[in-house]
Design a protein around this motif. Sequence first.
Motif, PDB file in Angstrom:
ATOM      1  N   ASP A  45       0.985  -1.064  -0.054  1.00 51.96           N
ATOM      2  CA  ASP A  45      -0.036   0.043   0.032  1.00 51.96           C
ATOM      3  C   ASP A  45       0.850   1.269  -0.256  1.00 51.96           C
ATOM      4  OD1 ASP A  45      -2.378  -1.358  -0.081  1.00 51.96           O
ATOM      5  OD2 ASP A  45      -2.705  -1.042   2.044  1.00 51.96           O
ATOM      6  N   GLN A  46       2.083   1.279   0.765  1.00 50.67           N
ATOM      7  CA  GLN A  46       2.888   2.331   0.869  1.00 50.67           C
ATOM      8  C   GLN A  46       3.483   2.578  -0.443  1.00 50.67           C
ATOM      9  OE1 GLN A  46       3.205   4.472   3.247  1.00 50.67           O
ATOM     10  NE2 GLN A  46       4.725   5.562   2.582  1.00 50.67           N
ATOM     11  N   GLN A  47       3.918   1.503  -1.194  1.00 55.05           N
ATOM     12  CA  GLN A  47       4.589   1.753  -2.578  1.00 55.05           C
ATOM     13  C   GLN A  47       3.541   2.203  -3.630  1.00 55.05           C
ATOM     14  OE1 GLN A  47       5.930  -2.270  -3.257  1.00 55.05           O
ATOM     15  NE2 GLN A  47       7.847  -2.075  -2.202  1.00 55.05           N
ATOM     16  N   GLU A  48       2.284   1.739  -3.368  1.00 59.82           N
ATOM     17  CA  GLU A  48       1.272   2.098  -4.259  1.00 59.82           C
ATOM     18  C   GLU A  48       0.911   3.660  -4.168  1.00 59.82           C
ATOM     19  OE1 GLU A  48      -1.987  -0.221  -3.874  1.00 59.82           O
ATOM     20  OE2 GLU A  48      -1.000  -2.075  -5.052  1.00 59.82           O
ATOM     21  N   ARG A  49       1.036   4.102  -2.622  1.00 59.12           N
ATOM     22  CA  ARG A  49       0.792   5.422  -2.682  1.00 59.12           C
ATOM     23  C   ARG A  49       1.714   6.431  -3.068  1.00 59.12           C
ATOM     24  NH1 ARG A  49       0.347   4.324   2.889  1.00 59.12           N
ATOM     25  NH2 ARG A  49      -1.694   3.264   3.217  1.00 59.12           N
ATOM     26  N   LEU A  50       3.242   5.789  -2.920  1.00 59.92           N
ATOM     27  CA  LEU A  50       4.307   6.792  -3.635  1.00 59.92           C
ATOM     28  C   LEU A  50       4.227   6.644  -4.852  1.00 59.92           C
ATOM     29  CD1 LEU A  50       7.100   5.336  -1.245  1.00 59.92           C
ATOM     30  CD2 LEU A  50       6.241   7.660  -1.322  1.00 59.92           C
ATOM     31  N   LEU A  51       3.881   5.565  -5.615  1.00 57.55           N
ATOM     32  CA  LEU A  51       3.586   5.550  -7.199  1.00 57.55           C
ATOM     33  C   LEU A  51       2.533   6.612  -7.637  1.00 57.55           C
ATOM     34  CD1 LEU A  51       4.865   4.242  -9.533  1.00 57.55           C
ATOM     35  CD2 LEU A  51       3.202   2.731  -9.293  1.00 57.55           C
ATOM     36  N   LYS A  52       1.430   6.500  -7.047  1.00 61.98           N
ATOM     37  CA  LYS A  52       0.435   7.291  -7.215  1.00 61.98           C
ATOM     38  C   LYS A  52       0.735   8.918  -6.996  1.00 61.98           C
ATOM     39  CE  LYS A  52      -4.518   8.057  -6.066  1.00 61.98           C
ATOM     40  NZ  LYS A  52      -5.860   7.528  -5.232  1.00 61.98           N
ATOM     41  N   GLN A  53       1.559   9.194  -5.845  1.00 69.35           N
ATOM     42  CA  GLN A  53       2.042  10.470  -5.719  1.00 69.35           C
ATOM     43  C   GLN A  53       2.942  11.050  -6.899  1.00 69.35           C
ATOM     44  OE1 GLN A  53       3.773  10.779  -1.897  1.00 69.35           O
ATOM     45  NE2 GLN A  53       2.020  11.978  -0.983  1.00 69.35           N
ATOM     46  N   GLN A  54       3.965  10.014  -7.304  1.00 67.76           N
ATOM     47  CA  GLN A  54       4.821  10.388  -8.275  1.00 67.76           C
ATOM     48  C   GLN A  54       4.166  10.708  -9.614  1.00 67.76           C
ATOM     49  OE1 GLN A  54       7.643   6.866  -8.452  1.00 67.76           O
ATOM     50  NE2 GLN A  54       8.578   7.656  -6.637  1.00 67.76           N
ATOM     51  N   LYS A  55       3.023   9.865  -9.857  1.00 74.25           N
ATOM     52  CA  LYS A  55       2.391   9.910 -11.153  1.00 74.25           C
ATOM     53  C   LYS A  55       1.517  11.502 -11.248  1.00 74.25           C
ATOM     54  CE  LYS A  55       1.453   5.256 -12.589  1.00 74.25           C
ATOM     55  NZ  LYS A  55       0.869   3.972 -12.907  1.00 74.25           N
ATOM     56  N   LYS A  56       0.812  11.560 -10.020  1.00 75.84           N
ATOM     57  CA  LYS A  56       0.316  12.745  -9.799  1.00 75.84           C
ATOM     58  C   LYS A  56       1.210  14.138  -9.958  1.00 75.84           C
ATOM     59  CE  LYS A  56      -2.830  15.193  -6.618  1.00 75.84           C
ATOM     60  NZ  LYS A  56      -3.575  15.027  -5.393  1.00 75.84           N
ATOM     61  N   GLN A  57       2.268  14.128  -9.525  1.00 74.26           N
ATOM     62  CA  GLN A  57       3.211  15.118  -9.503  1.00 74.26           C
ATOM     63  C   GLN A  57       3.833  15.246 -11.025  1.00 74.26           C
ATOM     64  OE1 GLN A  57       6.811  14.648  -7.109  1.00 74.26           O
ATOM     65  NE2 GLN A  57       7.500  16.764  -7.522  1.00 74.26           N
TER      66      GLN A  57
END
Length: 170
Positions: A77-89
Amino acid sequence: MDFFDDVTTQAVPSEAPQVDQSQIQQAQYDVFSAFSNEAPVQSQQQSVVYVSPEQQIRKDKLKIIEEERLAQIREKDQQERLLKQQKKQKGQEYLQQFKSQLETDIQQRKVLNKQKQEIWLENKKNHSQYKNSWDQIASNIALKDGEYPGQKDVTKMRQAILNKRIDLTK
């Protein structure tokens, strides 16, 4: 009544324990009042369950496996959140770049349109200085002999244009 004839009834043995109805009713009232007061219900009977050492070891192993699985889920979940943040950025950066590029394109088009409008207005002024359209056409061609830079003979065409201009000016 034939339907019920084959059903046998059994008598309740006299050794069955007699339960006091008032005790049952009191227990029900206790549960109801505990529920309405949101207090936990205290059970009168406490059961003690014997767990063998093998069962305890098995429970511990299952507990460890479950904890590891939960840890993996949390990590994922933490990795998915980080990936989601990176994609959003990345999306935000792309959007900013797109907007700035759009603004520069709009500014360039404005300047280009203004230049085209100035050229059009100048051509319109030049167009209005001629009395008729054949004068404008005659001004765009070489009318004197020897001025034409090409190799083809255009004297007949030149003569036709000059005659048309003369006809219109009469």
